[in-house]
Scaffold this active site. Structure first.
Site, PDB file in Angstrom:
ATOM      1  N   THR A 159      -1.945 -11.590  -5.353  1.00 37.33           N
ATOM      2  CA  THR A 159      -3.118 -12.265  -4.832  1.00 37.33           C
ATOM      3  C   THR A 159      -4.057 -11.644  -4.200  1.00 37.33           C
ATOM      4  O   THR A 159      -3.839  -9.922  -4.679  1.00 37.33           O
ATOM      5  CB  THR A 159      -2.627 -12.907  -2.866  1.00 37.33           C
ATOM      6  OG1 THR A 159      -1.892 -11.506  -2.786  1.00 37.33           O
ATOM      7  CG2 THR A 159      -1.343 -13.173  -3.188  1.00 37.33           C
ATOM      8  N   THR A 175       1.914   0.366  -7.556  1.00 37.01           N
ATOM      9  CA  THR A 175       0.840   0.212  -8.535  1.00 37.01           C
ATOM     10  C   THR A 175       0.852   1.963  -9.499  1.00 37.01           C
ATOM     11  O   THR A 175       1.224   1.809 -10.702  1.00 37.01           O
ATOM     12  CB  THR A 175       0.068   0.070  -8.385  1.00 37.01           C
ATOM     13  OG1 THR A 175       0.053  -1.290  -8.122  1.00 37.01           O
ATOM     14  CG2 THR A 175      -1.504  -0.458  -9.680  1.00 37.01           C
ATOM     15  N   ASN A 214       3.582  10.066  -1.470  1.00 37.30           N
ATOM     16  CA  ASN A 214       2.795  10.787  -0.420  1.00 37.30           C
ATOM     17  C   ASN A 214       3.423  11.151   0.881  1.00 37.30           C
ATOM     18  O   ASN A 214       2.648  11.919   2.147  1.00 37.30           O
ATOM     19  CB  ASN A 214       2.094   9.632   0.821  1.00 37.30           C
ATOM     20  CG  ASN A 214       1.192   8.407  -0.112  1.00 37.30           C
ATOM     21  OD1 ASN A 214      -0.013   9.262  -0.401  1.00 37.30           O
ATOM     22  ND2 ASN A 214       1.378   7.301  -0.156  1.00 37.30           N
ATOM     23  N   LYS A 247       3.137  -7.842 -13.348  1.00 35.08           N
ATOM     24  CA  LYS A 247       3.263  -7.784 -11.941  1.00 35.08           C
ATOM     25  C   LYS A 247       3.352  -9.301 -11.985  1.00 35.08           C
ATOM     26  O   LYS A 247       1.710  -9.352 -11.958  1.00 35.08           O
ATOM     27  CB  LYS A 247       1.673  -7.353 -11.923  1.00 35.08           C
ATOM     28  CG  LYS A 247       1.438  -8.036 -10.258  1.00 35.08           C
ATOM     29  CD  LYS A 247       1.572  -6.902  -8.806  1.00 35.08           C
ATOM     30  CE  LYS A 247       0.999  -7.414  -7.856  1.00 35.08           C
ATOM     31  NZ  LYS A 247       1.161  -5.785  -6.194  1.00 35.08           N
ATOM     32  N   GLU A 256       5.784  -4.875 -11.154  1.00 26.58           N
ATOM     33  CA  GLU A 256       5.912  -4.710  -9.409  1.00 26.58           C
ATOM     34  C   GLU A 256       5.875  -5.696  -8.731  1.00 26.58           C
ATOM     35  O   GLU A 256       5.155  -6.773  -8.842  1.00 26.58           O
ATOM     36  CB  GLU A 256       4.521  -3.907  -9.582  1.00 26.58           C
ATOM     37  CG  GLU A 256       3.915  -4.234  -8.331  1.00 26.58           C
ATOM     38  CD  GLU A 256       2.903  -3.348  -8.194  1.00 26.58           C
ATOM     39  OE1 GLU A 256       2.273  -2.345  -9.449  1.00 26.58           O
ATOM     40  OE2 GLU A 256       1.733  -3.104  -7.078  1.00 26.58           O
ATOM     41  N   GLY A 278       1.428  -1.488  -0.058  1.00 22.67           N
ATOM     42  CA  GLY A 278      -0.356   0.247   0.100  1.00 22.67           C
ATOM     43  C   GLY A 278       0.875   1.512  -0.218  1.00 22.67           C
ATOM     44  O   GLY A 278       0.075   2.558   0.284  1.00 22.67           O
TER      45      GLY A 278
HETATM   46  N1  LIG Z   1       0.775  10.455  -3.949  1.00 20.33           N
HETATM   47  C1  LIG Z   1      -0.471   9.790  -3.610  1.00 20.33           C
HETATM   48  N2  LIG Z   1      -1.063  10.943  -3.167  1.00 20.33           N
HETATM   49  C2  LIG Z   1      -2.293  10.184  -2.859  1.00 20.33           C
HETATM   50  N3  LIG Z   1      -2.767   8.610  -2.975  1.00 20.33           N
HETATM   51  C3  LIG Z   1      -2.245   7.971  -3.010  1.00 20.33           C
HETATM   52  C4  LIG Z   1      -0.324   8.848  -3.576  1.00 20.33           C
HETATM   53  N4  LIG Z   1       0.034   7.041  -3.953  1.00 20.33           N
HETATM   54  C5  LIG Z   1      -1.178   6.718  -3.834  1.00 20.33           C
HETATM   55  N5  LIG Z   1      -2.090   6.141  -3.639  1.00 20.33           N
HETATM   56  C6  LIG Z   1      -3.129   5.575  -2.678  1.00 20.33           C
HETATM   57  O1  LIG Z   1      -2.493   4.601  -1.877  1.00 20.33           O
HETATM   58  C7  LIG Z   1      -3.292   3.380  -2.460  1.00 20.33           C
HETATM   59  C8  LIG Z   1      -1.909   2.663  -2.534  1.00 20.33           C
HETATM   60  O2  LIG Z   1      -1.328   2.431  -3.871  1.00 20.33           O
HETATM   61  P1  LIG Z   1      -0.732   1.350  -4.523  1.00 20.33           P
HETATM   62  O3  LIG Z   1      -2.225   0.331  -5.169  1.00 20.33           O
HETATM   63  O4  LIG Z   1       0.347   2.099  -5.930  1.00 20.33           O
HETATM   64  O5  LIG Z   1       0.046   0.988  -3.743  1.00 20.33           O
HETATM   65  P2  LIG Z   1       0.523  -0.180  -3.729  1.00 20.33           P
HETATM   66  O6  LIG Z   1       1.826  -0.319  -2.970  1.00 20.33           O
HETATM   67  O7  LIG Z   1       0.884  -1.313  -4.948  1.00 20.33           O
HETATM   68  O8  LIG Z   1       0.052  -1.760  -2.621  1.00 20.33           O
HETATM   69  P3  LIG Z   1       0.029  -2.791  -2.979  1.00 20.33           P
HETATM   70  O9  LIG Z   1       0.956  -3.600  -2.032  1.00 20.33           O
HETATM   71  O10 LIG Z   1      -1.687  -3.584  -2.684  1.00 20.33           O
HETATM   72  O11 LIG Z   1       0.111  -3.793  -4.230  1.00 20.33           O
HETATM   73  C9  LIG Z   1      -3.953   4.245  -4.041  1.00 20.33           C
HETATM   74  O12 LIG Z   1      -5.032   3.544  -3.962  1.00 20.33           O
HETATM   75  C10 LIG Z   1      -4.434   5.103  -3.947  1.00 20.33           C
HETATM   76  O13 LIG Z   1      -5.105   5.813  -3.677  1.00 20.33           O
HETATM   77 MG   LIG Z   2       0.342  -2.876  -6.168  1.00 19.96          MG
END
Ligand SMILES: Nc1ncnc2c1ncn2[C@@H]1O[C@H](COP(=O)(O)OP(=O)(O)OP(=O)(O)O)[C@@H](O)[C@H]1O
Ligand SMILES: [Mg+2]
Length: 230
Positions: free
Chosen positions: A41, A16, A175, A37, A114, A12
């Site tokens: 899961t 992605t 973030n 990817k 990823e 999170g």
């Molecule tokens: N720069 C940002 N600003 C605000 N919200 C963000 C930003 N980047 C990501 N997010 C939010 O965080 C959520 C998680 O991001 P993302 O799905 O890219 O994480 P991930 O690391 O790929 O997670 P996973 O481990 O499930 O693959 C997204 O759904 C999005 O809403």
């Molecule tokens: Mg992801």
């Protein structure tokens, strides 16, 4: 042209959204970029793809590759791959990942892959994401948070990469809230200071960020794309 494996300090953190936004920016520059990817899961999504991440990456890179090429391993349970394989009695065949990666790498000039979870997410009892990155032979980009706790998670991720012989291209701090507390404001500088790893860019926290496209202008503005391409 180089390819990268995008990992993160946790699930999170924005792997992605960063990977998809980067793929789309590169694709718009005329680069034939492929995405992968290898292991996903979760609960099957309603996007036409089993995994939401795969659907986002596929549409961002505008590729015609098949779902099972982009995502050779999907386990329909929102837990770690190792737990999913135990609970669902599925075997984990890493060979299929390398077969599809080799195929996609021939079709594209650059690949963005990823990971899943973080660097020590178990794929089997004794095979971790770090092992996959090493075996696939890519440099890694680490996506991290900017909030309190990130120094610990980033340091652990960097040290694990180093201990496993995984080469690090750089870190993306996601973030980032410039109105955040002192720890957050300082985090990109301190991460660089204590790890010695390049900060590829800082992406702000975007309010109502519901699509990777919202992140794209910040990739263009804050990340040196040329340094990733050449
Ligand atoms: N720069 C940002 N600003 C605000 N919200 C963000 C930003 N980047 C990501 N997010 C939010 O965080 C959520 C998680 O991001 P993302 O799905 O890219 O994480 P991930 O690391 O790929 O997670 P996973 O481990 O499930 O693959 C997204 O759904 C999005 O809403
Ligand atoms: Mg992801």
């Amino acid at each position: 042209m180089k390819s990268y494996f995008v990992t993160g300090t946790d699930t999170g953190v924005g792997k992605t959204f960063f990977t998809a936004a980067l793929a789309s920016c590169l694709q718009k520059r005329g680069i034939n970029v492929g995405v992968m990817k290898p292991v996903a899961t979760g609960i099957s999504s309603k996007t036409g793809f089993r995994s939401t991440d795969v659907s986002i990456l596929h549409s961002a890179a505008k590729v015609n590759d098949l779902e099972n090429e982009i995502n050779p391993i999907f386990m329909p349970l929102p837990v770690s791959p190792y737990d999913a394989s135990k609970i669902l009695h599925l075997s984990f065949d890493k060979k299929v990942i390398f077969e599809q990666f080799t195929k996609l790498q021939k079709r594209h000039d650059m690949m963005l892959v990823e990971g899943i979870g973080g660097i020590m997410t178990p794929l089997t009892r004794d095979y971790f994401v770090s092992d996959l990155i090493k075996e696939i032979g890519l440099e890694t980009i680490i996506v991290t948070r900017s909030t309190l706790g990130t120094l610990n998670h980033t340091m652990m991720t960097v040290n694990t990469c180093r201990n496993h012989g995984v080469s690090i291209k750089g870190i993306v701090v996601n973030n980032y809230d410039e109105k955040g507390g002192p720890e957050e404001k300082n985090s990109p500088l301190t991460i660089h200071e204590i790890t010695g790893v390049d900060i590829l860019g800082v992406l702000p926290f975007v309010k109502d960020c519901d699509s990777y496209e919202t992140v794209m202008p910040y990739i263009e503005k804050n990340i040196d794309l040329q340094s990733l391409i050449s």
